[in-house]
Design a protein around this motif. Sequence first.
Motif, PDB file in Angstrom:
ATOM      1  N   LEU A  63     -16.722  -5.463  -6.032  1.00  0.00           N
ATOM      2  CA  LEU A  63     -17.127  -6.428  -7.051  1.00  0.00           C
ATOM      3  C   LEU A  63     -17.330  -7.803  -6.421  1.00  0.00           C
ATOM      4  CD1 LEU A  63     -14.595  -5.489  -9.887  1.00  0.00           C
ATOM      5  CD2 LEU A  63     -16.899  -4.577  -9.502  1.00  0.00           C
ATOM      6  N   LEU A  64     -18.492  -8.371  -6.637  1.00  0.00           N
ATOM      7  CA  LEU A  64     -18.786  -9.742  -6.241  1.00  0.00           C
ATOM      8  C   LEU A  64     -18.866 -10.576  -7.510  1.00  0.00           C
ATOM      9  CD1 LEU A  64     -19.547 -11.869  -4.104  1.00  0.00           C
ATOM     10  CD2 LEU A  64     -21.933 -11.117  -4.330  1.00  0.00           C
ATOM     11  N   ASP A  65     -17.944 -11.502  -7.648  1.00  0.00           N
ATOM     12  CA  ASP A  65     -17.844 -12.320  -8.863  1.00  0.00           C
ATOM     13  C   ASP A  65     -17.743 -11.454 -10.113  1.00  0.00           C
ATOM     14  OD1 ASP A  65     -18.023 -14.570  -7.273  1.00  0.00           O
ATOM     15  OD2 ASP A  65     -20.193 -14.750  -7.503  1.00  0.00           O
ATOM     16  N   GLY A  66     -17.019 -10.336  -9.964  1.00  0.00           N
ATOM     17  CA  GLY A  66     -16.758  -9.470 -11.106  1.00  0.00           C
ATOM     18  C   GLY A  66     -17.837  -8.464 -11.415  1.00  0.00           C
ATOM     19  N   THR A  67     -18.958  -8.493 -10.685  1.00  0.00           N
ATOM     20  CA  THR A  67     -20.063  -7.566 -10.908  1.00  0.00           C
ATOM     21  C   THR A  67     -20.181  -6.613  -9.728  1.00  0.00           C
ATOM     22  OG1 THR A  67     -21.296  -9.201 -12.196  1.00  0.00           O
ATOM     23  CG2 THR A  67     -22.551  -7.370 -11.293  1.00  0.00           C
ATOM     24  N   ALA A  68     -20.425  -5.335 -10.010  1.00  0.00           N
ATOM     25  CA  ALA A  68     -20.592  -4.358  -8.928  1.00  0.00           C
ATOM     26  C   ALA A  68     -21.685  -4.834  -7.977  1.00  0.00           C
ATOM     27  CB  ALA A  68     -20.941  -2.996  -9.510  1.00  0.00           C
ATOM     28  N   ILE A  69     -21.349  -4.955  -6.711  1.00  0.00           N
ATOM     29  CA  ILE A  69     -22.277  -5.529  -5.747  1.00  0.00           C
ATOM     30  C   ILE A  69     -23.545  -4.684  -5.608  1.00  0.00           C
ATOM     31  CG2 ILE A  69     -21.348  -4.391  -3.676  1.00  0.00           C
ATOM     32  CD1 ILE A  69     -21.544  -7.160  -2.276  1.00  0.00           C
ATOM     33  N   ALA A  70     -23.425  -3.393  -5.862  1.00  0.00           N
ATOM     34  CA  ALA A  70     -24.581  -2.504  -5.775  1.00  0.00           C
ATOM     35  C   ALA A  70     -25.635  -2.825  -6.823  1.00  0.00           C
ATOM     36  CB  ALA A  70     -24.134  -1.051  -5.910  1.00  0.00           C
ATOM     37  N   GLN A  71     -25.241  -3.505  -7.897  1.00  0.00           N
ATOM     38  CA  GLN A  71     -26.172  -3.811  -8.982  1.00  0.00           C
ATOM     39  C   GLN A  71     -26.876  -5.168  -8.806  1.00  0.00           C
ATOM     40  OE1 GLN A  71     -23.896  -3.552 -12.604  1.00  0.00           O
ATOM     41  NE2 GLN A  71     -23.336  -1.406 -12.275  1.00  0.00           N
ATOM     42  N   LEU A  72     -26.461  -5.941  -7.815  1.00  0.00           N
ATOM     43  CA  LEU A  72     -27.013  -7.285  -7.628  1.00  0.00           C
ATOM     44  C   LEU A  72     -28.218  -7.250  -6.703  1.00  0.00           C
ATOM     45  CD1 LEU A  72     -23.637  -9.196  -7.169  1.00  0.00           C
ATOM     46  CD2 LEU A  72     -25.140  -9.265  -9.171  1.00  0.00           C
ATOM     47  N   PRO A  73     -29.192  -8.160  -6.907  1.00  0.00           N
ATOM     48  CA  PRO A  73     -30.356  -8.222  -6.006  1.00  0.00           C
ATOM     49  C   PRO A  73     -29.940  -8.515  -4.576  1.00  0.00           C
ATOM     50  CG  PRO A  73     -30.720  -9.530  -8.005  1.00  0.00           C
ATOM     51  CD  PRO A  73     -29.282  -9.133  -8.010  1.00  0.00           C
ATOM     52  N   THR A  74     -30.610  -7.876  -3.637  1.00  0.00           N
ATOM     53  CA  THR A  74     -30.258  -7.999  -2.222  1.00  0.00           C
ATOM     54  C   THR A  74     -30.268  -9.445  -1.758  1.00  0.00           C
ATOM     55  OG1 THR A  74     -31.122  -5.794  -1.746  1.00  0.00           O
ATOM     56  CG2 THR A  74     -30.923  -7.318   0.110  1.00  0.00           C
ATOM     57  N   LYS A  75     -31.270 -10.205  -2.149  1.00  0.00           N
ATOM     58  CA  LYS A  75     -31.372 -11.583  -1.680  1.00  0.00           C
ATOM     59  C   LYS A  75     -30.256 -12.448  -2.253  1.00  0.00           C
ATOM     60  CE  LYS A  75     -35.104 -14.492  -0.145  1.00  0.00           C
ATOM     61  NZ  LYS A  75     -36.574 -14.637  -0.098  1.00  0.00           N
ATOM     62  N   GLU A  76     -29.861 -12.169  -3.476  1.00  0.00           N
ATOM     63  CA  GLU A  76     -28.759 -12.924  -4.083  1.00  0.00           C
ATOM     64  C   GLU A  76     -27.461 -12.663  -3.321  1.00  0.00           C
ATOM     65  OE1 GLU A  76     -26.225 -13.004  -8.269  1.00  0.00           O
ATOM     66  OE2 GLU A  76     -28.308 -12.307  -8.283  1.00  0.00           O
ATOM     67  N   VAL A  77     -27.219 -11.400  -2.973  1.00  0.00           N
ATOM     68  CA  VAL A  77     -26.024 -11.054  -2.209  1.00  0.00           C
ATOM     69  C   VAL A  77     -26.056 -11.731  -0.844  1.00  0.00           C
ATOM     70  CG1 VAL A  77     -24.753  -9.174  -1.108  1.00  0.00           C
ATOM     71  CG2 VAL A  77     -25.678  -8.864  -3.406  1.00  0.00           C
ATOM     72  N   ALA A  78     -27.229 -11.722  -0.201  1.00  0.00           N
ATOM     73  CA  ALA A  78     -27.355 -12.282   1.151  1.00  0.00           C
ATOM     74  C   ALA A  78     -27.154 -13.789   1.185  1.00  0.00           C
ATOM     75  CB  ALA A  78     -28.724 -11.932   1.730  1.00  0.00           C
ATOM     76  N   ARG A  79     -27.387 -14.470   0.064  1.00  0.00           N
ATOM     77  CA  ARG A  79     -27.122 -15.910   0.025  1.00  0.00           C
ATOM     78  C   ARG A  79     -25.624 -16.196  -0.052  1.00  0.00           C
ATOM     79  NH1 ARG A  79     -31.303 -16.121  -4.167  1.00  0.00           N
ATOM     80  NH2 ARG A  79     -33.309 -16.674  -3.216  1.00  0.00           N
ATOM     81  N   ILE A  80     -24.858 -15.233  -0.501  1.00  0.00           N
ATOM     82  CA  ILE A  80     -23.419 -15.431  -0.704  1.00  0.00           C
ATOM     83  C   ILE A  80     -22.597 -14.784   0.399  1.00  0.00           C
ATOM     84  CG2 ILE A  80     -21.475 -14.989  -2.264  1.00  0.00           C
ATOM     85  CD1 ILE A  80     -23.549 -14.929  -4.566  1.00  0.00           C
ATOM     86  N   VAL A  81     -22.965 -13.561   0.794  1.00  0.00           N
ATOM     87  CA  VAL A  81     -22.174 -12.770   1.739  1.00  0.00           C
ATOM     88  C   VAL A  81     -22.959 -12.580   3.028  1.00  0.00           C
ATOM     89  CG1 VAL A  81     -20.975 -10.595   2.149  1.00  0.00           C
ATOM     90  CG2 VAL A  81     -21.069 -11.548  -0.172  1.00  0.00           C
ATOM     91  N   PRO A 160     -23.506 -18.502   4.493  1.00  0.00           N
ATOM     92  CA  PRO A 160     -22.887 -17.746   3.400  1.00  0.00           C
ATOM     93  C   PRO A 160     -21.604 -18.414   2.937  1.00  0.00           C
ATOM     94  CG  PRO A 160     -22.335 -16.736   5.487  1.00  0.00           C
ATOM     95  CD  PRO A 160     -23.268 -17.882   5.803  1.00  0.00           C
ATOM     96  N   ASP A 161     -21.264 -18.212   1.686  1.00  0.00           N
ATOM     97  CA  ASP A 161     -19.974 -18.672   1.169  1.00  0.00           C
ATOM     98  C   ASP A 161     -18.852 -17.740   1.614  1.00  0.00           C
ATOM     99  OD1 ASP A 161     -20.815 -20.980  -0.288  1.00  0.00           O
ATOM    100  OD2 ASP A 161     -21.699 -19.638  -1.761  1.00  0.00           O
ATOM    101  N   ILE A 162     -19.204 -16.467   1.846  1.00  0.00           N
ATOM    102  CA  ILE A 162     -18.254 -15.477   2.331  1.00  0.00           C
ATOM    103  C   ILE A 162     -18.818 -14.900   3.623  1.00  0.00           C
ATOM    104  CG2 ILE A 162     -17.032 -13.322   1.840  1.00  0.00           C
ATOM    105  CD1 ILE A 162     -17.487 -13.892  -1.159  1.00  0.00           C
ATOM    106  N   LEU A 163     -18.085 -15.053   4.717  1.00  0.00           N
ATOM    107  CA  LEU A 163     -18.556 -14.613   6.031  1.00  0.00           C
ATOM    108  C   LEU A 163     -17.656 -13.491   6.535  1.00  0.00           C
ATOM    109  CD1 LEU A 163     -20.435 -14.933   8.454  1.00  0.00           C
ATOM    110  CD2 LEU A 163     -18.939 -16.765   9.288  1.00  0.00           C
ATOM    111  N   LEU A 164     -18.252 -12.317   6.747  1.00  0.00           N
ATOM    112  CA  LEU A 164     -17.542 -11.147   7.230  1.00  0.00           C
ATOM    113  C   LEU A 164     -17.909 -10.912   8.695  1.00  0.00           C
ATOM    114  CD1 LEU A 164     -18.347  -8.736   4.229  1.00  0.00           C
ATOM    115  CD2 LEU A 164     -16.484 -10.403   4.392  1.00  0.00           C
ATOM    116  N   LEU A 165     -16.911 -10.793   9.561  1.00  0.00           N
ATOM    117  CA  LEU A 165     -17.173 -10.614  10.991  1.00  0.00           C
ATOM    118  C   LEU A 165     -16.359  -9.432  11.516  1.00  0.00           C
ATOM    119  CD1 LEU A 165     -16.504 -14.044  10.563  1.00  0.00           C
ATOM    120  CD2 LEU A 165     -18.048 -13.942  12.516  1.00  0.00           C
ATOM    121  N   ASP A 166     -17.051  -8.500  12.158  1.00  0.00           N
ATOM    122  CA  ASP A 166     -16.405  -7.298  12.680  1.00  0.00           C
ATOM    123  C   ASP A 166     -16.195  -7.447  14.180  1.00  0.00           C
ATOM    124  OD1 ASP A 166     -15.364  -4.819  13.047  1.00  0.00           O
ATOM    125  OD2 ASP A 166     -17.058  -3.714  12.207  1.00  0.00           O
TER     126      ASP A 166
END
Length: 264
Positions: A63-81, A160-166
């Motif tokens: 969940l990203l901001d309470g919404t299933a991330i799979a349901q959000l537009p790709t570009k919107e997700v990429a601006r945040i994560v 991004p507001d959320i940065l994931l690094l592996d």
Amino acid sequence: MSSHTLEAKDLTVGYDGDPVIDRLDLALPASGITMIVGGNGCGKSTLLRTLARLLKPRRGSVLLDGTAIAQLPTKEVARIVGLLPQAPVAPDGISVADLVDRGRTPHRGWLGGRDHRDDEVVADALQVTGMAEFAERSIDELSGGQRQRAWVAMALAQEPDILLLDEPTTYLDLAHQVELLQLLVRLSREHGTQVVVVMHELNLATRYADHLVAMRDGRIVAKGAPGDVVTVELLREVFDLEAVVIPDPVAGTPMIVPVDVHRG
């Protein structure tokens, strides 16, 4: 502090056969640096890739901001994560500057036009990662550590507001590992970036983490502040490691000293 929330709910993820992650719940803290640690094959990277929407859960959801991330537009997700995966692959012959510039893609319109802001962000990302002098060099000509810093610069350019690094410190010598982790601390404290890092080096993880998540066999064994989480018992359970835990003489954080049980 990030205004966004990212969490896993009842998450089960696998490739073939048995799941790598099974019924996992994790709400990432909205501020600071979260380090995910554990032995090889425990599910750390799988969890990170699922949080970034690169893997589809068998069960549960992210969940990203309470919404299933799979349901959000790709570009919107990429601006945040933003995600820096393990061993990313660049197009042949691409320059460092062009690679870093690709981080700006989520912020551009459909026609892909660049503006002055893009130039500023790319220049800043190159500067803070120490890659400005290599901007016109081909990625193929760089050392492993330099390539890693170029990829980090691209992730930073995404803003991004959320940065994931592996495992972002892979291929870096100790001085550059510390430099990179100090950069992530500044991003967190000065810009409010929510940083999540999969790490192998335990003593660096405990020194630079605000929050620690310890995993084994696809489940979370413990989570919390490093001083609360890192114990002799946890090291045995998560890493099969006999060690003592003492205060880091510089940072005061837990420092892990392995014990050679075969020496009398």
